[in-house]
Structure formats: C-alpha cells, structure tokens
Design a protein around this motif. Structure first.
Motif, PDB file in Angstrom:
ATOM      1  N   VAL A  82      -1.843  -1.017 -10.247  1.00 23.14           N
ATOM      2  CA  VAL A  82      -2.102  -0.112  -9.124  1.00 23.14           C
ATOM      3  C   VAL A  82      -3.608   0.034  -9.043  1.00 23.14           C
ATOM      4  CG1 VAL A  82      -1.823   2.202  -8.185  1.00 23.14           C
ATOM      5  CG2 VAL A  82       0.082   1.126  -9.411  1.00 23.14           C
ATOM      6  N   LEU A  83      -4.170  -0.362  -7.904  1.00 24.97           N
ATOM      7  CA  LEU A  83      -5.613  -0.261  -7.667  1.00 24.97           C
ATOM      8  C   LEU A  83      -5.833   1.022  -6.871  1.00 24.97           C
ATOM      9  CD1 LEU A  83      -6.262  -3.981  -6.678  1.00 24.97           C
ATOM     10  CD2 LEU A  83      -6.129  -2.962  -8.960  1.00 24.97           C
ATOM     11  N   GLU A  84      -6.207   2.061  -7.581  1.00 24.29           N
ATOM     12  CA  GLU A  84      -6.337   3.376  -6.969  1.00 24.29           C
ATOM     13  C   GLU A  84      -7.473   3.395  -5.949  1.00 24.29           C
ATOM     14  OE1 GLU A  84      -6.651   6.325 -10.036  1.00 24.29           O
ATOM     15  OE2 GLU A  84      -4.619   5.914 -10.766  1.00 24.29           O
ATOM     16  N   ARG A  85      -7.166   3.970  -4.791  1.00 28.78           N
ATOM     17  CA  ARG A  85      -8.107   4.148  -3.676  1.00 28.78           C
ATOM     18  C   ARG A  85      -8.635   2.828  -3.098  1.00 28.78           C
ATOM     19  NH1 ARG A  85     -11.822   8.743  -6.047  1.00 28.78           N
ATOM     20  NH2 ARG A  85     -13.187   6.955  -5.868  1.00 28.78           N
TER      21      ARG A  85
ATOM     22  N   ALA B  30      -8.058   1.254 -12.142  1.00 28.14           N
ATOM     23  CA  ALA B  30      -6.871   0.401 -12.084  1.00 28.14           C
ATOM     24  C   ALA B  30      -5.912   0.809 -13.192  1.00 28.14           C
ATOM     25  CB  ALA B  30      -7.258  -1.064 -12.254  1.00 28.14           C
TER      26      ALA B  30
ATOM     27  N   ASN C 279      -3.258   3.597  -2.137  1.00 27.72           N
ATOM     28  CA  ASN C 279      -3.465   2.749  -3.303  1.00 27.72           C
ATOM     29  C   ASN C 279      -2.806   1.397  -3.071  1.00 27.72           C
ATOM     30  OD1 ASN C 279      -4.606   4.987  -4.751  1.00 27.72           O
ATOM     31  ND2 ASN C 279      -2.527   5.709  -5.141  1.00 27.72           N
ATOM     32  N   THR C 280      -3.410   0.336  -3.591  1.00 21.57           N
ATOM     33  CA  THR C 280      -2.827  -0.996  -3.468  1.00 21.57           C
ATOM     34  C   THR C 280      -2.012  -1.313  -4.708  1.00 21.57           C
ATOM     35  OG1 THR C 280      -4.570  -1.792  -2.006  1.00 21.57           O
ATOM     36  CG2 THR C 280      -3.361  -3.456  -3.250  1.00 21.57           C
ATOM     37  N   HIS C 281      -0.765  -1.709  -4.486  1.00 19.07           N
ATOM     38  CA  HIS C 281       0.126  -2.115  -5.572  1.00 19.07           C
ATOM     39  C   HIS C 281       0.137  -3.642  -5.620  1.00 19.07           C
ATOM     40  CE1 HIS C 281       2.676   1.802  -5.700  1.00 19.07           C
ATOM     41  NE2 HIS C 281       1.384   2.048  -5.571  1.00 19.07           N
TER      42      HIS C 281
ATOM     43  N   VAL D 277       0.855  -1.185   0.000  1.00 19.94           N
ATOM     44  CA  VAL D 277       0.000   0.000   0.000  1.00 19.94           C
ATOM     45  C   VAL D 277       0.887   1.229   0.000  1.00 19.94           C
ATOM     46  CG1 VAL D 277      -1.751   1.281   1.271  1.00 19.94           C
ATOM     47  CG2 VAL D 277      -1.868  -1.205   1.183  1.00 19.94           C
TER      48      VAL D 277
ATOM     49  N   ASN E  55      -7.475   0.857  -0.343  1.00 19.10           N
ATOM     50  CA  ASN E  55      -6.510   0.966   0.749  1.00 19.10           C
ATOM     51  C   ASN E  55      -6.672  -0.213   1.697  1.00 19.10           C
ATOM     52  OD1 ASN E  55      -4.815   1.677   2.820  1.00 19.10           O
ATOM     53  ND2 ASN E  55      -5.588   3.770   2.996  1.00 19.10           N
TER      54      ASN E  55
END
Length: 124
Positions: free
Chosen positions: A66-69, A86, A52-54, A48, A71
């Motif tokens: 990258v999954l934006e927002r 994404a 955002n989750t990587h 994170v 968390n």
C-alpha cells in the motif's frame, strides 16, 4: 502516464531491500523492474482506495504493498521526488512492514513497454 517508483527501507526484510516498480496509471497495471530482498510477482494490478495506491497481484485485489498518499486518481500532486510511506503486506496481509516509496521518474509519453509482461488486453 507511467511512473517509476522505488520502494525501500524495509530494514526488517533486509538492510538493502528495495524494489523498482513501473506503474501504468491508465491501464492500472504495474511491473517489477528490479528488486532485492523483497518478494513480489513480476507484474500485477493497481487499485486506489481512500487516496492510497494498492499494488496487487495479477488476479487478486489483496494488496501486496500500500503506497500511502500516492493517489493515481488525482491529476495533480504527482511529480518526481514526491515520497511517502509504504506498507508491505507480507504473507497475505498478516505481517505489515513499513518502508518508503518515492517517484523516480514520470513519463507522459505513450510508449509500449520494452518487455510485455502484462497478460491482458493487447499486451498479451
């Protein structure tokens, strides 16, 4: 907690491109449950950064997606149906393609995966 996340609408890759990922919030690992038209390894690590989750390969912190927002550090705001943008970091992050992610399912039960893909810890 595990989340099942669908990635889709990467139309430049293929009109029907998608991937279904199983995210393990506690272990910070993911596995590929299904895909078509998107290249990604069978499993990897999660990180994170700035909310955002990587989604990364097993031994590399360079994001594949990258999954934006989305968390994973946040204890609220994760529910079935939540969605966001994404970024597919194709070819080592040189060419970005935009798509979407959405949470299909949240499982709060502590269960072992049906197929142990993760190569670290007690799952190996």
């Amino acid at each position: 907690m595990r989340l099942t996340v669908q990635l889709d609408t990467f139309n430049r890759a293929h009109p029907m491109a998608f991937a279904i990922l199983w995210l393990d919030k506690e272990k910070r690992q993911w596995s590929r449950e299904g895909h078509f038209g998107l290249e990604l390894p069978e499993w990897g690590s999660l990180h994170v950064d700035c909310g955002n989750t990587h989604v990364c390969e097993p031994n590399d912190r360079t994001p594949v997606y990258v999954l934006e927002r989305l968390n994973l550090d946040c204890c609220y705001g994760l529910f079935e149906g939540v969605a966001g943008r994404a970024e597919w970091c194709a070819e080592g992050g040189h060419a970005l393609m935009t798509g979407h992610w959405h949470v299909q399912c949240i499982d709060n039960e502590r269960v072992q995966p049906e197929h142990g893909l993760f190569a670290t810890g007690e799952d190996s």
